[in-house]
Structures are given as C-alpha cells and as structure tokens.
Scaffold this motif. Structure first.
Motif, short mmCIF file in Angstrom:
data_model
loop_
_atom_site.label_atom_id
_atom_site.label_comp_id
_atom_site.label_asym_id
_atom_site.label_seq_id
_atom_site.Cartn_x
_atom_site.Cartn_y
_atom_site.Cartn_z
N LYS A 25 -39.78 -19.46 19.79
CA LYS A 25 -40.64 -18.75 20.74
C LYS A 25 -41.63 -19.72 21.38
O LYS A 25 -41.99 -20.74 20.81
N LEU A 26 -42.07 -19.34 22.55
CA LEU A 26 -42.95 -20.19 23.35
C LEU A 26 -44.42 -19.84 23.11
O LEU A 26 -44.83 -18.70 23.26
N THR A 27 -45.19 -20.85 22.73
CA THR A 27 -46.64 -20.77 22.63
C THR A 27 -47.22 -21.95 23.40
O THR A 27 -46.46 -22.79 23.91
N GLN A 28 -48.51 -22.04 23.46
CA GLN A 28 -49.14 -23.18 24.15
C GLN A 28 -48.67 -24.49 23.53
O GLN A 28 -48.32 -25.44 24.24
N GLU A 29 -48.64 -24.55 22.21
CA GLU A 29 -48.22 -25.77 21.52
C GLU A 29 -46.78 -26.13 21.85
O GLU A 29 -46.46 -27.30 22.13
N VAL A 30 -45.91 -25.15 21.85
CA VAL A 30 -44.49 -25.40 22.12
C VAL A 30 -44.30 -25.88 23.56
O VAL A 30 -43.56 -26.84 23.82
N VAL A 31 -44.95 -25.22 24.50
CA VAL A 31 -44.80 -25.57 25.90
C VAL A 31 -45.35 -26.97 26.17
O VAL A 31 -44.75 -27.75 26.94
N GLU A 32 -46.45 -27.31 25.54
CA GLU A 32 -46.99 -28.67 25.69
C GLU A 32 -46.04 -29.69 25.10
O GLU A 32 -45.92 -30.82 25.61
N ASP A 33 -45.34 -29.32 24.03
CA ASP A 33 -44.33 -30.21 23.44
C ASP A 33 -43.19 -30.43 24.42
O ASP A 33 -42.70 -31.56 24.59
N TYR A 34 -42.74 -29.36 25.09
CA TYR A 34 -41.72 -29.50 26.13
C TYR A 34 -42.17 -30.50 27.19
O TYR A 34 -41.42 -31.40 27.58
N ILE A 35 -43.38 -30.32 27.69
CA ILE A 35 -43.88 -31.18 28.76
C ILE A 35 -43.93 -32.64 28.32
O ILE A 35 -43.53 -33.55 29.06
N ALA A 36 -44.42 -32.88 27.11
CA ALA A 36 -44.50 -34.24 26.60
C ALA A 36 -43.12 -34.88 26.52
O ALA A 36 -42.92 -36.05 26.91
N LYS A 37 -42.14 -34.12 26.02
CA LYS A 37 -40.79 -34.66 25.89
C LYS A 37 -40.16 -34.88 27.27
O LYS A 37 -39.49 -35.89 27.51
N LEU A 38 -40.36 -33.94 28.20
CA LEU A 38 -39.79 -34.10 29.54
C LEU A 38 -40.41 -35.28 30.27
O LEU A 38 -39.71 -36.01 30.99
N ASP A 39 -41.71 -35.51 30.09
CA ASP A 39 -42.34 -36.67 30.71
C ASP A 39 -41.79 -37.96 30.12
O ASP A 39 -41.58 -38.95 30.85
N GLU A 40 -41.55 -37.97 28.82
CA GLU A 40 -40.97 -39.16 28.19
C GLU A 40 -39.57 -39.43 28.73
O GLU A 40 -39.22 -40.58 29.05
N ILE A 41 -38.78 -38.38 28.87
CA ILE A 41 -37.42 -38.54 29.38
C ILE A 41 -37.43 -39.01 30.82
O ILE A 41 -36.66 -39.89 31.22
N ALA A 42 -38.31 -38.42 31.63
CA ALA A 42 -38.37 -38.74 33.06
C ALA A 42 -38.69 -40.21 33.30
O ALA A 42 -38.26 -40.79 34.31
N SER A 43 -39.44 -40.83 32.38
CA SER A 43 -39.85 -42.23 32.56
C SER A 43 -38.78 -43.23 32.13
O SER A 43 -38.94 -44.43 32.32
N PHE A 44 -37.68 -42.74 31.57
CA PHE A 44 -36.60 -43.62 31.13
C PHE A 44 -35.98 -44.32 32.34
O PHE A 44 -35.77 -43.70 33.39
N GLU A 45 -35.67 -45.58 32.21
CA GLU A 45 -35.09 -46.34 33.31
C GLU A 45 -33.57 -46.41 33.16
O GLU A 45 -33.06 -46.68 32.08
N GLY A 46 -32.87 -46.18 34.25
CA GLY A 46 -31.41 -46.25 34.24
C GLY A 46 -30.77 -44.89 34.24
O GLY A 46 -31.42 -43.85 34.15
N ASN A 47 -29.44 -44.89 34.35
CA ASN A 47 -28.69 -43.64 34.37
C ASN A 47 -28.73 -42.98 33.00
O ASN A 47 -28.62 -43.64 31.97
N THR A 48 -28.85 -41.69 32.99
CA THR A 48 -28.87 -40.91 31.75
C THR A 48 -28.71 -39.44 32.10
O THR A 48 -28.61 -39.08 33.29
#
Length: 226
Positions: A25-48
């Motif tokens: 289920k989605l809470t503030q903590e969970v949604v912030e975790d999503y954002i942190a992970k998506l930001d980490e992924i977005a900064s990856f260099e190269g095809n993925t």
C-alpha cells in the motif's frame, strides 16, 4: 525502512516491491521511496530498462493505505497527493523503457501508478486490475485522469473509471490493458526477457518518442514540480 529493492541485472534495473505484508500500500514513506529509486534509475548512464515486480504471490498493490491517510491532517493529505503525483509522473515519463510484471491484485493508486509503465504483463490465472476510486469516493486528479487515458479501449476505460469494474487477466488482455499473460511460473522470466530486449533500444530515441506519445501527461510537468 525501505519498501522497494533496486538491483541491476544484465543491463536491466529491477525494482521489487517488498512490503507484501502490507499489500504494498502507498503511504508518504512508500511514495518517497519510489521517487528516490526512480531518481537513482534516471541518473544511470547508458542504455537500460526498468522492470517492476513484486515478491508477493497474490497481491501486487492495493493502492493508497486509506487507514493511514484518514489519520493525516488535511495538509498532510495534500502533501501526500502532491508527492504521489510526482511519483506517477516520474514513472510515466521515465527516460528509459519500463515494464511491469503484475502477479496479483493491482488496485486503485497502485493500478494508476502502473498504468504509467510502457508495457504491462499479468499473471494469467488470478488477480484483478481495477480503478475503484468511484466506490471509495476518491476522484482522480487531472494528472491521474490523463494517466489512465493512455489505455486504448475507451469503452472499457469508462467502465473501469465510472463503475469501478475489476478486470481479470484475460479481460485485461482483451481490452489491451496489458500486453501479455503468463503463468505465475513464467511471469518473472518472460517479463525480464522482454525488459532485456527493451534495454537494447537507444535510450535517447526511445525516451523522445515516448514523450511525444504522451503530451497530455507531459503538460503537467510544470504544475507537478512547482
């Protein structure tokens, strides 16, 4: 405590939902975790590519934790919704291919979030995909409405949004809500194979095309990050 696990496997970022005891289920903590992970992924260099999956065998995500949300102040709820919209936007417009393996019930905010993925695969023998907001008295925000509008079958979408109709895997496939069905035993492997294929695409070209295909989502960028 993290509710998501991120790994890089054979060029694919695999994001696993790990809070199955709470139905992811989605809470503030969970949604912030999503954002942190998506930001980490977005900064990856190269095809993925990004593959989203889940450890639980029966439930993918049942959406917002309503009990938790009801305990928040009006200001807290407003902040949560704003944060949830950021996570939804970031996933929908992520600068790489995205695919999700839906292995069980995917409801409400969880379903809206996963609608932002480019491709969806679902377990064939059980699980429902549903937007029950009309029944739980939580209307879509403009961004959420534009997100679900990416689904091509407008008659089925109308029934999902206005009736809260829950679709089986077979019904999802027939209505083009998902791109394929697999048994529980094959779902992870087949989805990962598809993600590996997507990871070979030129990331910049793919991302530009995706952005061009989703102008009604892109138009929310300024408001989301204001």
């Amino acid at each position: 405590m993290s509710t998501l696990k991120l790994e890089l496997k054979d060029g694919v970022h695999v994001l696993t939902l790990t809070d199955g005891a709470n139905e992811n289920k989605l809470t503030q903590e969970v949604v912030e975790d999503y954002i942190a992970k998506l930001d980490e992924i977005a900064s990856f260099e190269g095809n993925t590519a990004l593959m989203i999956t889940c450890e639980h065998e029966k439930t993918f995500s049942t959406g917002i934790n309503l009990e938790w949300m009801m305990a928040q102040t009006p200001e807290g709820v407003q902040h949560f919704v704003k944060t949830l919209e950021k996570a939804m936007f970031k996933l929908a417009m992520l600068n790489m291919p995205t695919v999700v393996a839906i292995n069980g019930n995917c409801y409400a905010g969880g379903a809206i979030l996963m609608t932002g993925c480019d491709f969806r695969f679902m377990r064939a023998d059980r699980g429902r995909f549903c937007y029950p907001e009309v029944n739980i008295q939580i209307p879509f925000t403009p961004l959420m409405q534009d997100l679900v509008d990416v689904l091509p079958n407008k008659q089925v979408l109308k029934e999902m949004c206005l009736l809260g109709r829950a679709l089986t895997g077979a019904e999802c496939l027939e209505a083009n809500v998902v791109d394929g069905l697999f048994s529980l035993e094959e779902l992870q492997e087949k989805t990962f194979e598809f993600a590996k294929m997507l990871a070979q695409k030129d990331r910049n070209t793919y991302s530009i095309i995706k952005q061009q295909m989703r102008p009604n989502i892109e138009k929310h960028r300024e408001a989301i990050f204001a």
